[in-house]
Design a protein around this motif. Structure first.
Motif, PDB file in Angstrom:
ATOM      1  N   ARG A 238       5.956   0.369  -8.319  1.00 53.09           N
ATOM      2  CA  ARG A 238       6.488  -0.394  -7.459  1.00 53.09           C
ATOM      3  C   ARG A 238       8.068  -0.603  -7.735  1.00 53.09           C
ATOM      4  NH1 ARG A 238       2.520  -3.243  -3.549  1.00 53.09           N
ATOM      5  NH2 ARG A 238       0.705  -1.931  -3.913  1.00 53.09           N
TER       6      ARG A 238
ATOM      7  N   ARG B  94      -7.226   9.014  -1.638  1.00 51.58           N
ATOM      8  CA  ARG B  94      -7.785   7.586  -1.844  1.00 51.58           C
ATOM      9  C   ARG B  94      -8.926   7.752  -2.700  1.00 51.58           C
ATOM     10  NH1 ARG B  94      -8.836   5.572   3.261  1.00 51.58           N
ATOM     11  NH2 ARG B  94      -6.570   4.935   3.541  1.00 51.58           N
TER      12      ARG B  94
ATOM     13  N   THR C  58       0.820  -1.264   0.036  1.00 45.88           N
ATOM     14  CA  THR C  58       0.124   0.040  -0.083  1.00 45.88           C
ATOM     15  C   THR C  58       0.975   1.278  -0.059  1.00 45.88           C
ATOM     16  OG1 THR C  58      -0.428   0.257   2.496  1.00 45.88           O
ATOM     17  CG2 THR C  58      -1.949  -1.109   1.253  1.00 45.88           C
ATOM     18  N   ILE C  59       1.836   1.391  -0.772  1.00 46.75           N
ATOM     19  CA  ILE C  59       2.738   2.417  -1.220  1.00 46.75           C
ATOM     20  C   ILE C  59       1.976   3.532  -1.403  1.00 46.75           C
ATOM     21  CG2 ILE C  59       3.511   2.085  -3.236  1.00 46.75           C
ATOM     22  CD1 ILE C  59       5.825   3.196  -0.424  1.00 46.75           C
ATOM     23  N   ASN C  60       2.473   4.872  -1.127  1.00 42.98           N
ATOM     24  CA  ASN C  60       1.740   6.091  -1.698  1.00 42.98           C
ATOM     25  C   ASN C  60       2.986   7.077  -1.761  1.00 42.98           C
ATOM     26  OD1 ASN C  60       1.920   7.451   0.604  1.00 42.98           O
ATOM     27  ND2 ASN C  60      -0.149   6.616   1.318  1.00 42.98           N
TER      28      ASN C  60
ATOM     29  N   ALA D 157      -4.422  -1.687  -2.658  1.00 40.45           N
ATOM     30  CA  ALA D 157      -3.444  -0.724  -3.227  1.00 40.45           C
ATOM     31  C   ALA D 157      -4.128   0.697  -3.531  1.00 40.45           C
ATOM     32  CB  ALA D 157      -2.873  -0.983  -4.371  1.00 40.45           C
ATOM     33  N   ASP D 158      -3.715   1.782  -2.899  1.00 41.28           N
ATOM     34  CA  ASP D 158      -4.726   2.912  -2.908  1.00 41.28           C
ATOM     35  C   ASP D 158      -3.977   4.031  -3.434  1.00 41.28           C
ATOM     36  OD1 ASP D 158      -3.055   3.518  -0.898  1.00 41.28           O
ATOM     37  OD2 ASP D 158      -4.791   3.635   0.464  1.00 41.28           O
ATOM     38  N   GLU D 159      -2.909   3.938  -4.255  1.00 38.69           N
ATOM     39  CA  GLU D 159      -1.911   5.239  -4.732  1.00 38.69           C
ATOM     40  C   GLU D 159      -2.432   5.308  -6.108  1.00 38.69           C
ATOM     41  OE1 GLU D 159       0.118   7.733  -4.066  1.00 38.69           O
ATOM     42  OE2 GLU D 159      -0.179   7.993  -6.033  1.00 38.69           O
ATOM     43  N   VAL D 160      -2.955   6.564  -6.452  1.00 37.55           N
ATOM     44  CA  VAL D 160      -3.615   6.862  -7.959  1.00 37.55           C
ATOM     45  C   VAL D 160      -2.457   6.542  -8.905  1.00 37.55           C
ATOM     46  CG1 VAL D 160      -2.875   9.255  -8.064  1.00 37.55           C
ATOM     47  CG2 VAL D 160      -4.986   8.616  -9.013  1.00 37.55           C
TER      48      VAL D 160
END
Lengths: 274, 274, 274
Positions: A101, B70, A65-67, B43-46
């Motif tokens: 990633r 998000r 869950t990288i941002n 996964a929540d990165e645009v």
């Protein structure tokens, strides 16, 4: 491998482990680190991670869950760990699942010297495939079996040499290797893939093991895998006995690390050195 | 409803389910998806969700602990799912609790064709109340009972027609309906409201069920509700037997899905078709 | 202290507790709040927290895994709570671990009137050390024992006076005090420090207790500590009986709150008033 010494170095020193990890499994990672006798701290704001990493004895970086914001914190923490000679582990979760990633992992590897990179076999393969020079063509490998073990050991040692660090691979059979020596570990149970976070917890555990065993990190990292594998077996025994499912299995896995003794390890450890 | 076929379509294909969900219950959602035999990815990165959604077989979008970043990821994922014909579910968590969530939900509905919208009765009512045209005035309904069941079934079918999708409603009695047909489901237990995440887990489960049953989604979604309700009953039996509380109940609920057989379902399923 | 009245005020009113808390322990906090009979909502987007706080009966603010966005939400929520006279608790997690957290905590204290500040002894000490005027020099104190109890009680009352609120301190012995009166609480078990989130859960519990007991908050907050300590003891009894570990202990702790009766509390409560 001096099992008692490695374990006691953790329990006696209760190292503080800084984790920057995904929000799916972070609670389990914290409880796993507590189970072995270390102390977790989670912090991922770029404005404070330098302070946090600098007081820790180990750093566990996880790409799940990288941002964009968390990545900045990961990079800064890694640089801080290198500056203070704090052991640092990278878990390139899902590196094969997105271009972002891959780009992030390679940016980290270009700037930070990791002590351990831990992933499943396809993550480690993806890591290697995206580098420009390739000495071994093992890109087809997607599991480790008794039949391909020699070939995979060479492959992992090659990757360890390339990245100047320990490569720790989870699969049906695990491999923990530097460029000279590989532990091939047979402990573990397929049930571990039916819970979320088994890889993340193992990365947290490895970080705790290496943090207080800096002069014999390969042994310490291999022992983390062995303990984790034995815990997976013991939790499966309980699951069959009680007719429980995967959620209870998750708790029993962490409990097994909490309860594990050097005697358990000696009786059940199953590994070879190559 | 062909129970064996629906369940086997999940277990044989082990679909990858992409979840963009709140950070409160995401670990439970992942373990619930694993319990039924599917595979979760969060996964929540645009910048990466297009990559992730495009390799998934189902998409589960959840508005809990929503934030601006998000939300961007949720919207992009939903559009990607539509483009690749990947089944997509919306869980409008807490839509009634803030103007922001109402605005977000309506922006999603305007741009994305959902296959299922799953919520509790007040969330579904809030969804409907905020649209401009209303064919049925059921705004006073806050639970589903044997006394109002016919009226609520009409109301839910009307909403399903309006949004061209399955509307799946959790309440004392559950309703899973498209514009033509409604399953009214009596399984479940009030104890399920004493743990966090029971709705989120059910949304994850529904997404797994529809992902590999694309040509009979209504049956699959109804069966997900039935399994979940039975699991709630079985977990309550264990709770009474062991004198345990809500935290253990959460684990027993997930375990019950892990252990559930078609035989369990046939013996305990309690539903009607309208 | 009227135990029945305080507990019934929670169970009869099922207050909605708004939590802005770290992503490590939020699931446990939610289940703990449900265990006592209250209802949790988690929301941390600055654009919606005013809406959420204004419909809640209590607000629980936690600095763990703080980031810039969540801090903005925390500040706005706190101001909203003050405006609507909603009880608000601050948990200054890890205030000593970074300059950022110190700065954030002091910005909050300057703008928001808290009803309770709850932390461990070193967090409360750090809070006090960073203020300009100091009446008591107790900066060396890092645990509360029978030997230093009188001194620490004075110190905590002094801090309570300075911040015009209840100071609730977790240690080997707990202290919950305002400027006039202190509960010294002996319940609890060292095992509680071997799980993540025991402090966060206690803060959630305290918020639930004060939310529906606004005219006797000190008693309510002390009773939350007593219940939590008894739950820790009861969970330890189960742990020994079953030979389980820290992950199961976490569940048993929450279960014990779910199962706790006024009778349990009367039999096991162990506290003094100073």
């Amino acid at each position: 491998m001096d099992i008692e010494r490695i374990i006691n170095n953790i329990k006696d020193n209760q190292p503080l482990i800084h984790n920057i990890t995904n929000y799916v499994t972070t609670n389990d990672v914290a409880n796993m680190i507590l189970a072995i006798g270390a102390s977790p701290i989670m912090a991922d704001e770029v404005l404070e991670v330098e302070d946090i990493t600098s007081i820790a004895q180990g750093l566990n970086l996880n790409l799940g869950t990288i941002n964009q914001n968390r990545f900045k914190a990961i990079k800064k923490s890694g640089l801080t760990a290198n500056q203070y000679h704090i052991p640092v582990l990278l878990d390139p979760v899902g590196i094969g699942a997105s271009k972002l990633r891959q780009q992030y992992v390679h940016e980290l590897i270009d700037h930070i010297q990791f002590d351990v990179i831990r992933g499943n076999i396809s993550e480690i393969r993806a890591l290697y495939q995206n580098t420009s020079t390739k000495g071994v063509d093992a890109n087809y490998i997607d599991t480790i079996t008794p039949d391909n073990i020699l070939e995979v050991v060479s492959y992992i040692k090659e990757i360890a040499k390339m990245f100047h660090c320990i490569i720790a691979v989870s699969s049906a059979i695990d491999i923990v290797a530097n460029e000279d020596k590989a532990y091939v570990i047979y402990n573990g149970h397929p049930m571990m893939s039916r819970i979320t976070g088994s890889g993340c917890m193992l990365s947290g555990l490895c970080t705790a093991f290496i943090s207080t065993n800096k002069d014999h990190m390969l042994d310490a990292c291999a022992l983390a895998f062995i303990c984790n594998g034995i815990a997976g077996e013991m939790a499966y025994d309980k699951m069959i006995e009680r007719h429980s499912g995967n959620a209870t299995y998750r708790n029993d896995l962490i409990d097994a690390i909490y309860l594990m003794t050097p005697q358990n390890i000696k009786e059940r450890a199953h590994y070879e050195i190559y």
